[in-house]
Design a protein around this motif. Structure first.
Motif, PDB file in Angstrom:
ATOM      1  N   VAL A 117       0.842  -1.203   0.000  1.00  0.00           N
ATOM      2  CA  VAL A 117       0.000   0.000   0.000  1.00  0.00           C
ATOM      3  C   VAL A 117       0.873   1.247   0.000  1.00  0.00           C
ATOM      4  O   VAL A 117       0.630   2.193  -0.771  1.00  0.00           O
ATOM      5  CB  VAL A 117      -0.944   0.000   1.222  1.00  0.00           C
ATOM      6  CG1 VAL A 117      -1.671   1.343   1.337  1.00  0.00           C
ATOM      7  CG2 VAL A 117      -1.947  -1.141   1.111  1.00  0.00           C
ATOM      8  N   ARG A 118       1.884   1.255   0.839  1.00  0.00           N
ATOM      9  CA  ARG A 118       2.776   2.418   0.887  1.00  0.00           C
ATOM     10  C   ARG A 118       3.500   2.613  -0.438  1.00  0.00           C
ATOM     11  O   ARG A 118       3.714   3.735  -0.898  1.00  0.00           O
ATOM     12  CB  ARG A 118       3.766   2.269   2.037  1.00  0.00           C
ATOM     13  CG  ARG A 118       3.168   2.565   3.400  1.00  0.00           C
ATOM     14  CD  ARG A 118       4.270   2.731   4.452  1.00  0.00           C
ATOM     15  NE  ARG A 118       4.896   1.448   4.757  1.00  0.00           N
ATOM     16  CZ  ARG A 118       4.468   0.634   5.731  1.00  0.00           C
ATOM     17  NH1 ARG A 118       3.402   0.954   6.453  1.00  0.00           N
ATOM     18  NH2 ARG A 118       5.097  -0.497   5.976  1.00  0.00           N
ATOM     19  N   ALA A 119       3.881   1.512  -1.060  1.00  0.00           N
ATOM     20  CA  ALA A 119       4.565   1.599  -2.352  1.00  0.00           C
ATOM     21  C   ALA A 119       3.646   2.184  -3.419  1.00  0.00           C
ATOM     22  O   ALA A 119       4.071   3.005  -4.244  1.00  0.00           O
ATOM     23  CB  ALA A 119       5.061   0.218  -2.776  1.00  0.00           C
ATOM     24  N   GLN A 120       2.380   1.753  -3.396  1.00  0.00           N
ATOM     25  CA  GLN A 120       1.418   2.304  -4.350  1.00  0.00           C
ATOM     26  C   GLN A 120       1.205   3.796  -4.122  1.00  0.00           C
ATOM     27  O   GLN A 120       1.134   4.582  -5.074  1.00  0.00           O
ATOM     28  CB  GLN A 120       0.091   1.549  -4.229  1.00  0.00           C
ATOM     29  CG  GLN A 120       0.145   0.114  -4.728  1.00  0.00           C
ATOM     30  CD  GLN A 120      -1.165  -0.614  -4.511  1.00  0.00           C
ATOM     31  OE1 GLN A 120      -2.050  -0.121  -3.828  1.00  0.00           O
ATOM     32  NE2 GLN A 120      -1.273  -1.817  -5.092  1.00  0.00           N
ATOM     33  N   GLN A 121       1.095   4.180  -2.864  1.00  0.00           N
ATOM     34  CA  GLN A 121       0.904   5.588  -2.534  1.00  0.00           C
ATOM     35  C   GLN A 121       2.119   6.424  -2.962  1.00  0.00           C
ATOM     36  O   GLN A 121       1.975   7.515  -3.513  1.00  0.00           O
ATOM     37  CB  GLN A 121       0.646   5.750  -1.038  1.00  0.00           C
ATOM     38  CG  GLN A 121      -0.685   5.174  -0.586  1.00  0.00           C
ATOM     39  CD  GLN A 121      -0.849   5.192   0.922  1.00  0.00           C
ATOM     40  OE1 GLN A 121       0.139   5.282   1.675  1.00  0.00           O
ATOM     41  NE2 GLN A 121      -2.088   5.104   1.383  1.00  0.00           N
ATOM     42  N   ALA A 122       3.310   5.875  -2.724  1.00  0.00           N
ATOM     43  CA  ALA A 122       4.532   6.589  -3.109  1.00  0.00           C
ATOM     44  C   ALA A 122       4.618   6.737  -4.618  1.00  0.00           C
ATOM     45  O   ALA A 122       5.019   7.786  -5.140  1.00  0.00           O
ATOM     46  CB  ALA A 122       5.759   5.847  -2.576  1.00  0.00           C
ATOM     47  N   ALA A 123       4.218   5.677  -5.334  1.00  0.00           N
ATOM     48  CA  ALA A 123       4.253   5.739  -6.798  1.00  0.00           C
ATOM     49  C   ALA A 123       3.279   6.789  -7.319  1.00  0.00           C
ATOM     50  O   ALA A 123       3.570   7.510  -8.286  1.00  0.00           O
ATOM     51  CB  ALA A 123       3.931   4.366  -7.387  1.00  0.00           C
ATOM     52  N   ALA A 124       2.114   6.875  -6.676  1.00  0.00           N
ATOM     53  CA  ALA A 124       1.126   7.875  -7.086  1.00  0.00           C
ATOM     54  C   ALA A 124       1.650   9.289  -6.857  1.00  0.00           C
ATOM     55  O   ALA A 124       1.445  10.189  -7.681  1.00  0.00           O
ATOM     56  CB  ALA A 124      -0.180   7.659  -6.317  1.00  0.00           C
TER      57      ALA A 124
END
Length: 238
Positions: free
Chosen positions: A26-33
């Protein structure tokens, strides 16, 4: 009814069996966004920077650095943003000081009187009644020739019969220049005798400070931000 309860129970059991979201994912997805949004802003900054539109480049960079300060895109544009900011502020100041000058052309017979005038940065109290504007004027008159002079709205210069004024350019030491107050009540004016030298100083300087004596007593110093002077407006002076 029993069948509905059975189906609902089965659905709940199936949901309970699903693995919980991985916090790292989830954190990785948020960071990518975040990086994607930041990079979109960075591309807008890059376009304006390449076009040398410093004001818009600065604006896009300001937003990016404010909203996504820790992004890779923010780190990438940081140096260029500082450059754009400096150039945008310099351009803004250049436009400001250019606007301080007023140019006039008036008919005198079949010829034209040309003038360039600027107000002092700060008003001065020259008669005890409070601060009033002080103006520096360069004039090209077809009959009277070239002249440079200060004007007051109140009070008077203590320069009848001649005096000396101190002229400082930017951070240089002040130099003494001859001046005179004409014996007339038509205008409160004091002429700087070496108008050609003062004109050259105004064309090369950012700031000129002129210290002059007043009838009230003592001296006053008028500071002029002359950096925006368009010397082409008085071509015969150049």
């Amino acid at each position: 009814m029993k069948m509905q309860v059975t189906l609902l129970s089965a659905a709940l059991m199936l949901a309970a069996c699903q693995p919980a979201p991985d916090p790292e994912a989830v954190r990785a997805q948020q960071a990518a966004a975040v990086e994607q949004a930041a990079e979109t802003m960075a591309r807008q900054f890059d376009e304006q920077f390449a076009a040398q539109n410093w004001r818009l480049a600065k604006a896009h960079g300001d937003v990016l650095l404010a909203e996504y300060p820790d992004s890779q895109a923010a780190a990438r544009i940081k140096a260029d943003h500082a450059e754009a900011t400096g150039k945008a502020e310099a351009a803004e100041n250049a436009a400001r000081v250019e606007a301080l000058w007023a140019y006039q052309s008036e008919a005198v017979g079949s010829k034209q009187q040309l003038s360039a005038a600027i107000y002092a940065k700060d008003n001065l109290d020259t008669d005890g009644s409070g601060p009033r504007p002080v103006r520096l004027i360069f004039r090209d008159h077809p009959e009277w020739g070239d002249s440079a002079y200060l004007t007051l709205e109140a009070g008077d210069f203590d320069c009848y019969g001649g005096c000396r004024v101190k002229v400082a350019v930017d951070d240089a030491e002040p130099k003494s220049m001859a001046a005179s107050r004409p014996d007339t009540d038509e205008a409160i004016a004091m002429f700087i005798e070496d108008e050609a030298a003062l004109w050259k100083l105004a064309g090369d300087a950012e700031v000129i400070a002129i210290e002059f004596p007043v009838k009230l007593g003592g001296t006053r110093t008028a500071v002029f931000e002359v950096g925006g002077l368009d010397t082409a407006k008085l071509p015969d002076w150049n």
